[in-house]
Design an enzyme around this catalytic site. Structure first.
Site, PDB file in Angstrom:
ATOM      1  N   ASN A 104      17.920  65.366  25.398  1.00  0.00           N
ATOM      2  CA  ASN A 104      17.405  66.329  26.361  1.00  0.00           C
ATOM      3  C   ASN A 104      15.879  66.324  26.385  1.00  0.00           C
ATOM      4  OD1 ASN A 104      16.848  68.504  27.992  1.00  0.00           O
ATOM      5  ND2 ASN A 104      18.455  69.796  27.147  1.00  0.00           N
ATOM      6  N   ASP A 105      15.261  66.866  25.355  1.00  0.00           N
ATOM      7  CA  ASP A 105      13.803  67.003  25.379  1.00  0.00           C
ATOM      8  C   ASP A 105      13.083  65.653  25.483  1.00  0.00           C
ATOM      9  OD1 ASP A 105      14.114  69.726  25.186  1.00  0.00           O
ATOM     10  OD2 ASP A 105      14.001  69.724  22.999  1.00  0.00           O
ATOM     11  N   VAL A 106      13.661  64.607  24.879  1.00  0.00           N
ATOM     12  CA  VAL A 106      12.973  63.310  24.871  1.00  0.00           C
ATOM     13  C   VAL A 106      12.994  62.613  26.226  1.00  0.00           C
ATOM     14  CG1 VAL A 106      13.337  62.924  22.403  1.00  0.00           C
ATOM     15  CG2 VAL A 106      14.992  62.018  24.043  1.00  0.00           C
TER      16      VAL A 106
END
Lengths: 454, 96
Positions: free
Chosen positions: A380-382
């Site tokens: 997600n964040d990456v």
């Protein structure tokens, strides 16, 4: 006898350094830990011959119980849970250092005030690493909520607890009053808990690494107090290496250490988020399979969600099924994919994916623009473009995988929740993104079957 | 006594530099295993805890010493297993 023990400790210190050096390169890493293991055996055996000791039965009992419990747990734990295992074993080391300090201070066995101050310092640091690591373990293991635990004036209260434990330590040194020993340790242990509570799950790797360095330092200090050269050398090397590693890790995650410890990462940042246009568009398994089957190039982006679902073996099957159709398949590994830098490489390696197919961020980012399908599995964040576009975002400035520049993006995701950083991901709302909801192992398994039917 | 302290401080200085040098150019993929490896190495605290327990006299001291050895042994044994499991992955790749 003294000479034999000293020789053994000298050999131990030497082998530890050689072992650590070998561990810092992938090719020699395994032999490095074996060298260090031999060193540890040697030091432990030599210590049984230390002159003037008693309580041998208890000593052996504790070594056998502690050693075998930790050994079995360490063998059984799944690869995805490695970060918290490191945390808990590190905490144990800090606790052991604190116990040594406690005994040294209680018995007034220390020759001079210099050694006593080192014992106090080691006791303080060891206690903080002990309880801090336990909280880190509990957060990552899901025993307590990962979100930062905050309350009003927390910073000041934490500071007061820290200052009181230091003052108690100094007072203890000055007066030698035995009743201060337990109070000092309670304050130090409390500070370890309080320092870790406000830190969110996403920042835990950096914190664990910091506690690892602190334990090393505590071990070195207790080594001084006891005149144990193996502890001094090993503790100091780990203290320095651990500090370096903490800074490198913080850098890889685009966080500063101060930010990790005192920032409020993971707190609600809804106010700072821009409005996200578009909608989440689900896709059927068969349609997703067709999309990949007619692609020329597919890049797989694994994230922690893949590890949680234990989907790495299924993912390898999927990659092999695609390759049979002549499709180029690559894996894009973000440095902080998983829970810690390097964690994802270990997880993927567990599924026997060849090393040549793993690409790091600099190698793979230019390739996304000529990629037909990027398959994001539990990451997600990456892959959040906000890291590039939204200066208010808590992850702004973190290097991300440019998944959004590929022709199509498939995202396998458990639900509609947010990532570690607790922020929305506009990638999921883009026109060329399709969502596959469900458990990663289950979804990837179905994709493989669907591909075989085509 | 002061001579001993100075010698120890020099050891500290050199060991700190060694630790820094060993780590400063390590690839990101090894961060987690290396953290685990250094975690194992400070498990040598076990030997200190053993000596401390061996010198303990009163019941309280013995209990604290026992806990210390127990924790130290867990750090050493657990740290080793966890590190070895992770690094085994890297060795496999050498051939493939």
């Amino acid at each position: 006898m003294e000479q034999i023990i000293q020789t053994a400790y000298f050999a131990t210190a030497f082998l530890f350094i050689v072992g650590l050096k070998r561990m810092s390169s992938p090719m020699t890493a395994r032999s490095g830990v074996i060298w260090a293991g031999i060193a540890m055996m040697l030091a432990t055996l030599a210590t049984f011959f230390w002159p003037g000791l008693s309580n041998y039965a208890l000593m052996i009992l504790a070594v056998v119980i502690g050693g075998s419990v930790a050994w079995i747990l360490g063998k059984k734990v799944s690869m995805k849970d490695m970060p918290q295992m490191i945390a808990i074993y590190n905490g144990m080391g800090g606790g052991a250092a604190a116990a040594i300090a406690c005994l040294e201070l209680m018995g007034h066995k220390l020759g001079n005030v210099g050694l006593a101050s080192l014992a106090v310092a080691g006791g303080l640091i060891g206690s903080i690493a002990f309880t801090g690591s336990i909280i880190a373990f509990a957060k990552l293991q899901g025993l307590m909520r990962e979100r930062p635990f905050t309350f009003p004036n927390q910073q000041y209260i934490n500071l007061i607890v820290l200052v009181s434990s230091v003052v108690l330590g100094v007072l203890l040194l000055a007066t030698g009053w035995g009743f201060l020993v337990p109070i000092f340790f309670v304050a130090a242990l409390a500070f370890g808990i309080m320092m870790t509570l406000p830190i969110g799950g996403g920042d835990m790797p950096v914190v664990i690494s910091l506690y690892n360095a602190l334990t090393g330092l505590a071990v070195a200090f207790e080594g001084f107090a006891m005149g144990n050269s193996a502890m001094i050398v090993a503790g100091t090397v780990v203290g320095a290496a651990g500090t370096m590693l903490t800074l490198l890790m913080a850098k890889a995650m685009n966080r500063s250490l101060a930010n990790v410890l005192f920032g409020a990462f993971g707190q609600e940042t809804t106010a700072a988020e821009g409005e996200i246009k578009g909608s989440l568009k689900p896709i059927e398994i068969d349609d997703a399979a067709i999309m990949m089957a007619y692609a020329d190039k597919v890049i797989i982006v694994p994230g922690y969600g893949m590890a949680v679902a234990q989907a790495q073996h299924k993912v390898r099957e999927l990659a092999e099924a695609l390759e049979k159709r002549g499709i180029t398949v690559k894996y894009a590994i973000h440095p902080v994919a998983g829970r810690m830098p390097g964690h994802m490489n270990v997880l993927i390696a567990e599924a026997n994916v060849p090393y040549e197919k793993l690409f790091d961020i600099e190698e793979v980012n230019p390739e996304f623009s000529n990629t037909d399908v990027s398959l994001v599995i539990g990451a997600n964040d990456v892959v959040n473009p906000a890291a590039k576009t939204n200066p208010q975002s808590p992850i702004y400035g973190m290097p991300i995988l440019d998944v959004d520049s590929s022709k199509n993006v498939l995202v396998i995701k458990r639900g509609k929740g947010k990532g570690f950083a607790g922020i929305e991901n506009e990638l999921f709302f883009k026109d060329n993104t399709r969502m596959l909801y469900g458990d990663a192992q289950d979804v990837v398994g179905k994709l493989v079957q669907s591909l075989k039917r085509l | 006594m002061t001579e001993g302290i100075w010698a120890a401080l020099y050891i500290l200085l050199l060991a700190a530099f060694t630790g820094y040098e060993v780590i400063c150019r390590v690839p990101v993929i090894l961060h987690t295993p290396l953290m685990s490896g250094s975690n194992f190495i400070h498990g040598v605290v076990l030997v200190g805890a053993m000596v401390a327990l061996g010198r303990a006299d009163t019941t309280t001291e013995i209990v604290i010493g026992f806990i210390g050895v127990l924790l130290g042994a867990m750090n050493a044994a657990g740290g080793y297993v966890v590190t070895e499991r992770m690094l085994k992955m890297f060795e496999k790749k050498k051939g493939g």
